[in-house]
Design a protein around this motif. Structure first.
Motif, PDB file in Angstrom:
ATOM      1  N   GLU A   3     -24.560  42.597 -57.588  1.00 31.34           N
ATOM      2  CA  GLU A   3     -25.754  43.795 -57.078  1.00 31.34           C
ATOM      3  C   GLU A   3     -24.295  43.735 -56.091  1.00 31.34           C
ATOM      4  OE1 GLU A   3     -29.939  43.472 -55.770  1.00 31.34           O
ATOM      5  OE2 GLU A   3     -29.237  41.246 -56.930  1.00 31.34           O
ATOM      6  N   ILE A   4     -24.517  45.739 -55.293  1.00 24.50           N
ATOM      7  CA  ILE A   4     -22.902  46.219 -54.757  1.00 24.50           C
ATOM      8  C   ILE A   4     -23.645  46.464 -53.137  1.00 24.50           C
ATOM      9  CG2 ILE A   4     -21.738  47.792 -54.889  1.00 24.50           C
ATOM     10  CD1 ILE A   4     -21.121  47.806 -57.090  1.00 24.50           C
ATOM     11  N   ILE A   5     -22.996  45.220 -52.170  1.00 24.64           N
ATOM     12  CA  ILE A   5     -24.100  46.509 -51.283  1.00 24.64           C
ATOM     13  C   ILE A   5     -22.909  46.982 -50.076  1.00 24.64           C
ATOM     14  CG2 ILE A   5     -25.345  45.424 -48.804  1.00 24.64           C
ATOM     15  CD1 ILE A   5     -25.380  42.479 -51.058  1.00 24.64           C
ATOM     16  N   VAL A   6     -23.136  48.403 -50.183  1.00 28.90           N
ATOM     17  CA  VAL A   6     -22.648  49.093 -48.679  1.00 28.90           C
ATOM     18  C   VAL A   6     -22.695  48.615 -47.209  1.00 28.90           C
ATOM     19  CG1 VAL A   6     -23.620  50.596 -49.061  1.00 28.90           C
ATOM     20  CG2 VAL A   6     -21.705  50.629 -48.083  1.00 28.90           C
ATOM     21  N   VAL A   7     -21.992  48.017 -46.803  1.00 28.44           N
ATOM     22  CA  VAL A   7     -22.400  47.757 -44.936  1.00 28.44           C
ATOM     23  C   VAL A   7     -22.029  49.466 -44.269  1.00 28.44           C
ATOM     24  CG1 VAL A   7     -22.164  46.685 -42.983  1.00 28.44           C
ATOM     25  CG2 VAL A   7     -22.507  45.332 -45.068  1.00 28.44           C
ATOM     26  N   THR A   8     -22.693  50.022 -43.716  1.00 27.21           N
ATOM     27  CA  THR A   8     -22.392  51.595 -43.771  1.00 27.21           C
ATOM     28  C   THR A   8     -22.904  51.354 -41.874  1.00 27.21           C
ATOM     29  OG1 THR A   8     -21.953  53.802 -43.836  1.00 27.21           O
ATOM     30  CG2 THR A   8     -24.365  52.337 -44.278  1.00 27.21           C
ATOM     31  N   SER A   9     -22.347  52.494 -41.682  1.00 23.44           N
ATOM     32  CA  SER A   9     -22.722  53.591 -40.240  1.00 23.44           C
ATOM     33  C   SER A   9     -22.464  54.593 -39.448  1.00 23.44           C
ATOM     34  CB  SER A   9     -22.560  52.556 -39.022  1.00 23.44           C
ATOM     35  OG  SER A   9     -21.429  52.814 -38.133  1.00 23.44           O
ATOM     36  N   GLY A  10     -22.778  55.464 -39.051  1.00 25.57           N
ATOM     37  CA  GLY A  10     -22.776  56.712 -38.814  1.00 25.57           C
ATOM     38  C   GLY A  10     -21.562  56.629 -37.511  1.00 25.57           C
ATOM     39  N   LYS A  11     -21.811  55.970 -36.729  1.00 23.26           N
ATOM     40  CA  LYS A  11     -20.764  55.456 -36.240  1.00 23.26           C
ATOM     41  C   LYS A  11     -19.453  54.178 -36.103  1.00 23.26           C
ATOM     42  CE  LYS A  11     -22.166  55.364 -31.363  1.00 23.26           C
ATOM     43  NZ  LYS A  11     -22.267  55.772 -30.110  1.00 23.26           N
ATOM     44  N   GLY A  12     -19.140  54.997 -35.174  1.00 26.69           N
ATOM     45  CA  GLY A  12     -17.679  53.192 -35.210  1.00 26.69           C
ATOM     46  C   GLY A  12     -17.672  52.659 -33.936  1.00 26.69           C
ATOM     47  N   GLY A  13     -17.687  51.185 -34.157  1.00 26.59           N
ATOM     48  CA  GLY A  13     -18.032  50.409 -32.458  1.00 26.59           C
ATOM     49  C   GLY A  13     -19.400  49.403 -32.751  1.00 26.59           C
ATOM     50  N   VAL A  14     -19.668  49.773 -33.939  1.00 28.89           N
ATOM     51  CA  VAL A  14     -21.367  49.162 -34.249  1.00 28.89           C
ATOM     52  C   VAL A  14     -21.822  47.485 -34.435  1.00 28.89           C
ATOM     53  CG1 VAL A  14     -22.065  51.113 -34.135  1.00 28.89           C
ATOM     54  CG2 VAL A  14     -22.330  50.433 -36.057  1.00 28.89           C
ATOM     55  N   GLY A  15     -20.601  46.831 -35.039  1.00 30.23           N
ATOM     56  CA  GLY A  15     -20.156  45.805 -36.098  1.00 30.23           C
ATOM     57  C   GLY A  15     -20.414  45.603 -37.262  1.00 30.23           C
ATOM     58  N   LYS A  16     -19.952  47.146 -38.034  1.00 33.82           N
ATOM     59  CA  LYS A  16     -19.630  46.351 -39.659  1.00 33.82           C
ATOM     60  C   LYS A  16     -19.455  45.688 -40.383  1.00 33.82           C
ATOM     61  CE  LYS A  16     -18.516  50.649 -40.527  1.00 33.82           C
ATOM     62  NZ  LYS A  16     -18.722  51.313 -38.877  1.00 33.82           N
ATOM     63  N   THR A  17     -18.108  45.248 -40.039  1.00 33.98           N
ATOM     64  CA  THR A  17     -17.000  44.603 -40.614  1.00 33.98           C
ATOM     65  C   THR A  17     -17.249  42.708 -39.921  1.00 33.98           C
ATOM     66  OG1 THR A  17     -15.054  46.393 -40.246  1.00 33.98           O
ATOM     67  CG2 THR A  17     -14.503  43.872 -40.763  1.00 33.98           C
TER      68      THR A  17
END
Length: 270
Positions: A3-17
């Motif tokens: 299963e492939i999970i993408v962790v994404t967001s519309g803007k940077g600096g929100v805590g994705k990594t």
């Protein structure tokens, strides 16, 4: 089946990594074989948060271009034998990734018996972000509880519904989950932040986790340790709850109610 999970967001600096590192580690903690891939070509932060930056020899782009094998580039986590990191390139152009190359890497990970592949996406709608989400089965959309972050995430939800392999083939849509980060219930109560219900109502999908605002997150990142491993951190416990919900377990949301001051603090302050 992987299963492939993408962790994404519309803007940077929100805590994705930070979230990618903790979610991948959390899946490994419960016995899953996991690879976490940094799609942010040119920046490369995932290996820092995972604490393996000095062990990067080959990267994701090297594998895509046939300059190294996947086994050469995957870095085994020192804390969990079933967790592997594939770092991004710091020196290549953002166009260095191709859809065919990404597909080849994901197919190889499937053949190697990985249960989950977590794709740490760059912010926004650039090529790297599109490739990170294109093959996904699940999407964890990371949102801060403030208006601009929520608005930008609405654009990402639109892309997840229309610009992925599942959408193109008319298959079942990607399972979308909201992950609220840097949540401060006292600020919500004061009207300075959107509430969980506000964000769910605006975006129309359910929250899979709420990560409280915490100094432990930054301290853990600086130490190269995913915050989910910090037993004394509410943020760490909230990430463990999130992993359990992604795996289908029902758990109540924690850390979303304001902390009430005791009598002495109300009288004397502090």
């Amino acid at each position: 089946m992987t299963e492939i999970i993408v962790v994404t967001s519309g803007k940077g600096g929100v805590g994705k990594t930070t979230s990618s590192a903790s979610l991948a580690t959390g899946l490994a903690i419960v016995g899953k074989k996991v690879a976490v891939i940094d799609f942010d070509v040119g920046l490369r932060n995932l290996d820092l948060i995972m604490g393996c930056e000095r062990r990067v020899v080959y990267d994701f782009v090297n594998v895509v271009h046939g300059e190294a094998t996947l086994k050469q580039a995957l870095i085994k986590d020192k804390r969990h034998d079933s967790l592997y990191v594939l770092a991004a390139s710091q020196t290549r152009d953002k166009d260095a990734l191709t859809q065919e190359g990404v597909e080849k890497v994901l197919e190889e990970l499937t053949k190697e018996g990985f249960d989950f592949v977590v794709c740490d996406s760059p912010a926004g709608i650039e090529k790297g972000a599109h490739l990170a989400m294109y093959f996904a089965d699940h999407a964890v959309v990371v949102v801060n509880p403030e208006v601009s972050s929520v608005r930008d995430s609405d654009r990402i939800l639109g892309l997840l519904a229309s610009k992925t392999r599942r959408a193109e083939k008319g298959e079942a849509p990607i399972k979308q989950h909201l992950l609220l980060t840097r949540y401060n219930p006292n600020r919500v109560e004061a009207g300075e932040m959107l509430s969980v219900k506000d964000v769910e109502d605006i975006l129309g999908i359910s929250v899979v986790g709420v990560i409280p605002e915490s100094e432990n997150v930054l301290a853990a990142s600086n130490a190269g340790v995913p915050v989910i491993l910090d037993e004394n951190s509410n943020a760490g416990h909230a990430y463990k709850d999130t992993v359990a919900r992604i795996l289908g377990e029902e758990r109540p949301l924690r850390f979303i109610e304001p902390v009430k001051k005791g009598f002495l603090k109300r009288v004397f302050g502090g």
